[in-house]
Design an enzyme around this catalytic site. Structure first.
Site, short mmCIF file in Angstrom:
data_model
loop_
_atom_site.label_atom_id
_atom_site.label_comp_id
_atom_site.label_asym_id
_atom_site.label_seq_id
_atom_site.Cartn_x
_atom_site.Cartn_y
_atom_site.Cartn_z
N HIS A 1 133.89 60.19 -56.94
CA HIS A 1 133.45 61.23 -57.87
C HIS A 1 134.51 62.33 -57.95
CE1 HIS A 1 128.86 60.61 -58.47
NE2 HIS A 1 129.50 59.46 -58.40
N TYR B 1 123.38 69.92 -59.06
CA TYR B 1 122.60 70.83 -58.20
C TYR B 1 122.02 71.89 -59.12
CZ TYR B 1 125.30 68.97 -54.18
OH TYR B 1 125.88 68.17 -53.23
N PRO C 1 121.27 70.48 -46.32
CA PRO C 1 121.99 69.41 -47.01
C PRO C 1 122.72 69.83 -48.30
CG PRO C 1 119.61 69.12 -47.23
CD PRO C 1 119.81 70.26 -46.29
N LYS D 1 127.31 68.14 -46.09
CA LYS D 1 128.28 68.26 -44.99
C LYS D 1 127.88 67.58 -43.68
CE LYS D 1 131.39 70.48 -47.03
NZ LYS D 1 131.96 69.34 -47.71
N TYR E 1 133.94 71.56 -50.80
CA TYR E 1 133.11 70.38 -51.08
C TYR E 1 133.83 69.09 -50.69
CZ TYR E 1 129.34 67.77 -53.34
OH TYR E 1 128.27 66.95 -53.58
P1 RFL Z 1 121.77 60.87 -36.33
O1 RFL Z 1 122.06 60.16 -37.58
O2 RFL Z 1 120.52 61.66 -36.22
O3 RFL Z 1 121.85 59.80 -35.16
C1 RFL Z 1 121.43 60.12 -33.84
C2 RFL Z 1 120.98 58.83 -33.19
O4 RFL Z 1 120.60 59.13 -31.85
C3 RFL Z 1 119.39 58.42 -31.57
N1 RFL Z 1 118.66 59.07 -30.48
C4 RFL Z 1 118.59 58.58 -29.24
N2 RFL Z 1 119.16 57.51 -28.67
C5 RFL Z 1 118.88 57.27 -27.36
N3 RFL Z 1 118.02 58.04 -26.63
C6 RFL Z 1 117.43 59.12 -27.18
N4 RFL Z 1 116.56 59.86 -26.47
C7 RFL Z 1 117.71 59.43 -28.54
N5 RFL Z 1 117.31 60.41 -29.38
C8 RFL Z 1 117.90 60.18 -30.55
C9 RFL Z 1 118.64 58.44 -32.88
O5 RFL Z 1 117.66 57.42 -32.95
C10 RFL Z 1 119.77 58.23 -33.88
O6 RFL Z 1 120.00 56.88 -34.18
O7 RFL Z 1 122.97 61.89 -35.97
P2 RFL Z 1 124.55 61.76 -36.20
O8 RFL Z 1 125.06 60.41 -35.81
O9 RFL Z 1 125.11 62.99 -35.59
O10 RFL Z 1 124.72 61.83 -37.80
C11 RFL Z 1 124.41 63.00 -38.50
C12 RFL Z 1 123.88 62.66 -39.90
O11 RFL Z 1 122.85 61.70 -39.77
C13 RFL Z 1 123.35 63.89 -40.63
O12 RFL Z 1 124.16 65.02 -40.38
C14 RFL Z 1 123.31 63.67 -42.16
O13 RFL Z 1 122.40 62.67 -42.50
C15 RFL Z 1 122.95 64.97 -42.89
N6 RFL Z 1 122.79 64.77 -44.34
C16 RFL Z 1 123.89 64.69 -45.17
N7 RFL Z 1 125.14 64.70 -44.65
C17 RFL Z 1 126.22 64.56 -45.48
O14 RFL Z 1 127.36 64.58 -44.96
N8 RFL Z 1 126.10 64.37 -46.84
C18 RFL Z 1 124.88 64.33 -47.42
O15 RFL Z 1 124.82 64.08 -48.63
C19 RFL Z 1 123.70 64.52 -46.59
N9 RFL Z 1 122.47 64.46 -47.11
C20 RFL Z 1 121.50 64.69 -44.88
C21 RFL Z 1 121.37 64.54 -46.30
C22 RFL Z 1 120.37 64.72 -44.09
C23 RFL Z 1 119.12 64.64 -44.65
N10 RFL Z 1 118.01 64.66 -43.75
C24 RFL Z 1 116.89 63.83 -43.87
C25 RFL Z 1 118.10 65.42 -42.51
C26 RFL Z 1 120.13 64.47 -46.88
C27 RFL Z 1 119.00 64.54 -46.07
C28 RFL Z 1 117.66 64.50 -46.77
C1 PHB Z 2 122.22 62.45 -51.38
O1 PHB Z 2 122.65 61.69 -52.26
O2 PHB Z 2 121.34 62.09 -50.59
C2 PHB Z 2 122.76 63.82 -51.28
C3 PHB Z 2 123.84 64.18 -52.07
C4 PHB Z 2 124.35 65.47 -52.00
C5 PHB Z 2 123.78 66.39 -51.13
C6 PHB Z 2 122.72 66.02 -50.33
C7 PHB Z 2 122.21 64.73 -50.41
O3 PHB Z 2 124.28 67.65 -51.08
#
Ligand code: RFL
Ligand code: PHB
Length: 391
Positions: A74, A202, A294, A298, A386
């Site tokens: 993108h 957004y 989110p 990041k 970004y």
């Molecule tokens: P995770 O993905 O939470 O993985 C942690 C893992 O640890 C396990 N765990 C355990 N394992 C053993 N023993 C225990 N006691 C444990 N407790 C936990 C868990 O089961 C899991 O598998 O963390 P990690 O690896 O640091 O990754 C971080 C990302 O997942 C997170 O920052 C992103 O998803 C945030 N996020 C976004 N980030 C972006 O860079 N771009 C995006 O567009 C974006 N959109 C989002 C998002 C997060 C969202 N939510 C639901 C929080 C959109 C949403 C809606």
């Molecule tokens: C997504 O596609 O899930 C998404 C994209 C951009 C954001 C957050 C989530 O800032």
């Protein structure tokens, strides 16, 4: 049963798996412990936008085949405010782009390469507990299939997300927690319908925030912000589509294709940093050390940049650089973390209507959006944050 390894990694989300592969690629021994099953981990629908740092780590591992084939580069994204659409042309402003590729797919690519790359991941590891993290002989205990096990390691990498045990293994008083909660959450839906726009939108509307995103040309991801008291049952699909059509503005609304949701969830928004990110032989990476709302896309990318610094530190240590390699980890990682925290917080403030905001706060949003629309310097600042600041 006691095993021995060089690095015990807790958590097999993107941070843990990326770190495991980077260490294995340089011959460092490691074991990853994950509480959930592989299917459960893949079932969590989260991030969608990858910065260059995340793409380049996959390239370095030679695991970027599907990302290159299926990821959508993108060159820009849009900020909507009522009827106006402000395009941030990130390619023109920074010479770079982001790649739309789901966290689920990235995690799947890392999972699928486990066997070929000799990365051991123990799924369904229960009661994971960290011990003696202050010294140079830490160990981890856990239960697998009813049997107690222990792994002795030189280092522990806490990649276990916000709720995991790693950060809590650091004694109270050693670190500092910085936190801000937001008075709303994002309700997200995933649906097999074409996106309403070829780029992300957004939107800041008087009824609230909305985001139009995607996973592919046939799969869309949309969000609306909702009060934290809201229940999913109160949001049947039609209500979500109606709200999106209003908040995203008339141009996007004309191109929305409705369809049944295949996933729907509400995620609270939070800013959180734990510092320092290392204590003794324990290094924290990703969501275990920090959370961003989110809005800036990041979270996953910060997890990737932490892993970049952690891999450099751990590989340096085992290649003979000793403690010096580890000493700089926290400061390097935090310098980038704080800048992403600032960007995510400021974009959240700009694009959401807070319950306590009055006419003055709204006037400030309008003035800032006017400034962004009229100033290349302002758009460049947003664009460079970004696409991701340098690592
Ligand atoms: P995770 O993905 O939470 O993985 C942690 C893992 O640890 C396990 N765990 C355990 N394992 C053993 N023993 C225990 N006691 C444990 N407790 C936990 C868990 O089961 C899991 O598998 O963390 P990690 O690896 O640091 O990754 C971080 C990302 O997942 C997170 O920052 C992103 O998803 C945030 N996020 C976004 N980030 C972006 O860079 N771009 C995006 O567009 C974006 N959109 C989002 C998002 C997060 C969202 N939510 C639901 C929080 C959109 C949403 C809606
Ligand atoms: C997504 O596609 O899930 C998404 C994209 C951009 C954001 C957050 C989530 O800032």
């Amino acid at each position: 049963m006691t095993e021995k390894t060089q690095v015990c990694i807790i958590g097999a989300g993107p941070a843990g798996l990326l770190l495991g592969h980077l260490l294995r690629a340089e011959g460092v021994e490691c074991v990853v412990l994950e509480r959930q099953t592989p299917d459960y981990v893949l079932g969590r629908i989260r991030a969608g936008v990858l910065e260059q740092i995340t793409v380049s780590l996959m390239e370095r591992l030679g695991l970027d085949g599907r990302l290159k084939a299926e990821g959508l580069p993108h060159d820009g994204f849009n900020l909507a405010d009522g009827e106006r659409l402000i395009r941030i042309d990130i390619a023109d402003l920074t010479g770079q782009h982001v790649v739309v590729y789901g966290q689920t797919e990235l995690t799947r690519d890392l999972m699928d390469a486990r066997e070929e790359r000799g990365l051991e991941v123990i799924y369904e590891a229960a009661d994971v507990a960290l011990h003696d993290v202050e010294g140079d002989a830490p160990y981890v205990t856990f239960t697998k299939d009813g049997a107690q096990r222990r792994i002795d390691a030189r280092f522990i990498a806490g990649c276990d997300g916000f709720h995991g045990p790693s950060r809590r293994a650091i004694p109270a008083g050693v670190g500092m927690e910085y936190e801000r909660e937001y008075p709303f959450g994002w309700l997200g839906i995933l649906a097999d319908v074409p996106p309403c726009n070829h780029e992300l939108i957004y939107a800041n509307h008087e009824r609230g925030f909305a985001l139009a995103s995607m996973r592919s040309a046939t799969r869309s991801r949309y969000y609306v912000d909702v009060p934290l008291t809201e229940k999913l049952e109160d949001w049947p699909d039609e209500r979500v589509w109606d709200e999106l059509a209003i908040r995203l503005g008339p141009e996007a609304a004309a191109h929305i294709t409705r369809g049944p949701s295949i996933e729907k969830s509400i995620a609270p928004l939070r800013s959180f940093v734990f510092a320092p990110m290392r204590h003794g032989s324990l290094l924290l990476c990703g969501d275990s050390a920090h959370i961003v709302p989110p809005t800036g896309a990041k979270g996953l990318n910060l997890a990737a940049s932490d892993v970049h610094y952690a891999a450099e530190a751990l590989i340096g240590f085992f290649k003979g650089k000793g403690g010096e390699a580890i000493a700089g980890y926290s400061d390097k990682a935090l310098a980038r973390v704080w800048k992403s925290e600032r960007f995510s917080w400021s974009l959240t403030k700009l694009m959401h209507r807070f319950p306590d905001d009055g006419p003055f706060e709204r006037a400030m949003q309008v003035a800032e959006l006017d400034y962004i629309a009229s100033s290349r310097a302002a758009r460049t600042s947003i664009a460079e944050n970004y696409v991701g600041l340098p690592v």
